[in-house]
Design a protein around this motif. Structure first.
Motif, PDB file in Angstrom:
ATOM      1  N   PRO A 145      -8.060   0.252 -10.923  1.00 34.72           N
ATOM      2  CA  PRO A 145      -8.519  -0.366  -9.600  1.00 34.72           C
ATOM      3  C   PRO A 145      -7.826  -1.688  -9.189  1.00 34.72           C
ATOM      4  O   PRO A 145      -7.604  -2.658 -10.208  1.00 34.72           O
TER       5      PRO A 145
ATOM      6  N   ARG B  47       0.657  -1.190  -0.052  1.00 33.52           N
ATOM      7  CA  ARG B  47      -0.186   0.133  -0.012  1.00 33.52           C
ATOM      8  C   ARG B  47       0.896   1.191  -0.086  1.00 33.52           C
ATOM      9  O   ARG B  47       1.759   1.373   0.845  1.00 33.52           O
TER      10      ARG B  47
ATOM     11  N   GLN C  34      -7.369   6.833 -12.630  1.00 38.91           N
ATOM     12  CA  GLN C  34      -6.904   6.801 -11.079  1.00 38.91           C
ATOM     13  C   GLN C  34      -6.666   5.610 -10.837  1.00 38.91           C
ATOM     14  O   GLN C  34      -7.185   4.704 -11.189  1.00 38.91           O
ATOM     15  N   GLU C  35      -5.450   5.482  -9.961  1.00 34.31           N
ATOM     16  CA  GLU C  35      -5.237   4.205  -9.507  1.00 34.31           C
ATOM     17  C   GLU C  35      -5.639   3.952  -8.051  1.00 34.31           C
ATOM     18  O   GLU C  35      -5.575   5.050  -7.523  1.00 34.31           O
ATOM     19  N   LEU C  36      -6.411   3.015  -7.594  1.00 33.31           N
ATOM     20  CA  LEU C  36      -6.954   2.823  -6.402  1.00 33.31           C
ATOM     21  C   LEU C  36      -7.445   1.658  -5.796  1.00 33.31           C
ATOM     22  O   LEU C  36      -7.293   0.547  -6.601  1.00 33.31           O
ATOM     23  N   TYR C  37      -7.285   1.243  -4.673  1.00 34.16           N
ATOM     24  CA  TYR C  37      -7.764   0.219  -3.919  1.00 34.16           C
ATOM     25  C   TYR C  37      -9.171   0.183  -3.730  1.00 34.16           C
ATOM     26  O   TYR C  37      -9.379   1.220  -3.280  1.00 34.16           O
TER      27      TYR C  37
ATOM     28  N   VAL D 132      -1.942   6.340  -3.186  1.00 36.09           N
ATOM     29  CA  VAL D 132      -3.407   5.590  -3.678  1.00 36.09           C
ATOM     30  C   VAL D 132      -4.407   5.613  -2.853  1.00 36.09           C
ATOM     31  O   VAL D 132      -4.091   4.964  -1.646  1.00 36.09           O
ATOM     32  N   ALA D 133      -5.552   5.868  -3.299  1.00 33.72           N
ATOM     33  CA  ALA D 133      -6.803   6.005  -2.792  1.00 33.72           C
ATOM     34  C   ALA D 133      -7.274   4.661  -2.263  1.00 33.72           C
ATOM     35  O   ALA D 133      -7.023   3.768  -2.997  1.00 33.72           O
ATOM     36  N   VAL D 134      -7.855   4.447  -1.007  1.00 26.19           N
ATOM     37  CA  VAL D 134      -8.559   3.288  -0.737  1.00 26.19           C
ATOM     38  C   VAL D 134      -9.881   3.706  -0.516  1.00 26.19           C
ATOM     39  O   VAL D 134     -10.402   4.727   0.232  1.00 26.19           O
ATOM     40  N   VAL D 135     -10.736   3.073  -1.359  1.00 24.21           N
ATOM     41  CA  VAL D 135     -12.261   3.382  -1.741  1.00 24.21           C
ATOM     42  C   VAL D 135     -12.974   2.177  -0.893  1.00 24.21           C
ATOM     43  O   VAL D 135     -12.914   0.943  -1.345  1.00 24.21           O
TER      44      VAL D 135
ATOM     45  N   ALA E 173     -10.406   3.318 -14.930  1.00 18.22           N
ATOM     46  CA  ALA E 173      -9.628   3.501 -13.666  1.00 18.22           C
ATOM     47  C   ALA E 173      -8.788   2.382 -13.799  1.00 18.22           C
ATOM     48  O   ALA E 173      -8.820   1.411 -14.447  1.00 18.22           O
TER      49      ALA E 173
ATOM     50  N   TYR F 226     -13.497   8.216 -11.420  1.00 15.89           N
ATOM     51  CA  TYR F 226     -12.351   7.866 -11.080  1.00 15.89           C
ATOM     52  C   TYR F 226     -11.579   7.287 -12.345  1.00 15.89           C
ATOM     53  O   TYR F 226     -10.232   6.866 -12.186  1.00 15.89           O
TER      54      TYR F 226
END
Length: 104
Positions: free
Chosen positions: A82, A15, A56-59, A19-22, A80, A53
């Motif tokens: 993800p 992590r 964007q890179e996100l978890y 990087v956002a965690v949604v 995105a 999103y």
């Protein structure tokens, strides 16, 4: 697009704070306990507007991995990048990692 998935151990180890965690659970589930730094965007909102999103890179995390996988598929199709967290918040909590409570 192939959906990327990591388990709780890989998520914790890899992590990055950039990087956002949604968290796609309900507001009530989120308030009861969530990964520190996560933001709550219920699955229904992600599904109705996955394009917000794009790029964007996100978890993406839920309780155990089912809803996050569904959200990650929709997000990936909308452009995105993800990564679904298999094992979800339940796995995070059972591994003894810190948990925040309340709305965010």
């Amino acid at each position: 697009m192939q959906m990327r998935e990591v388990d709780v151990e890989q998520f914790a180890a890899g992590r990055r704070s950039t990087v956002a965690v949604v968290d796609v659970r309900s507001a009530e589930e989120f308030a009861a306990g969530h990964v520190p730094g996560a933001v709550n965007v219920p699955l229904e909102r992600v599904i109705t507007d996955p394009g917000r999103y794009a790029g964007q890179e996100l978890y993406v995390i839920c309780q155990s991995g089912g809803r996050s996988a569904k959200a990650a598929e929709a997000l990936g199709a909308a452009g995105a990048r993800p990564v679904s967290v298999a094992g979800g918040t339940a796995g995070w909590i059972s591994s003894g990692r810190p948990v925040d409570t309340g709305a965010r």
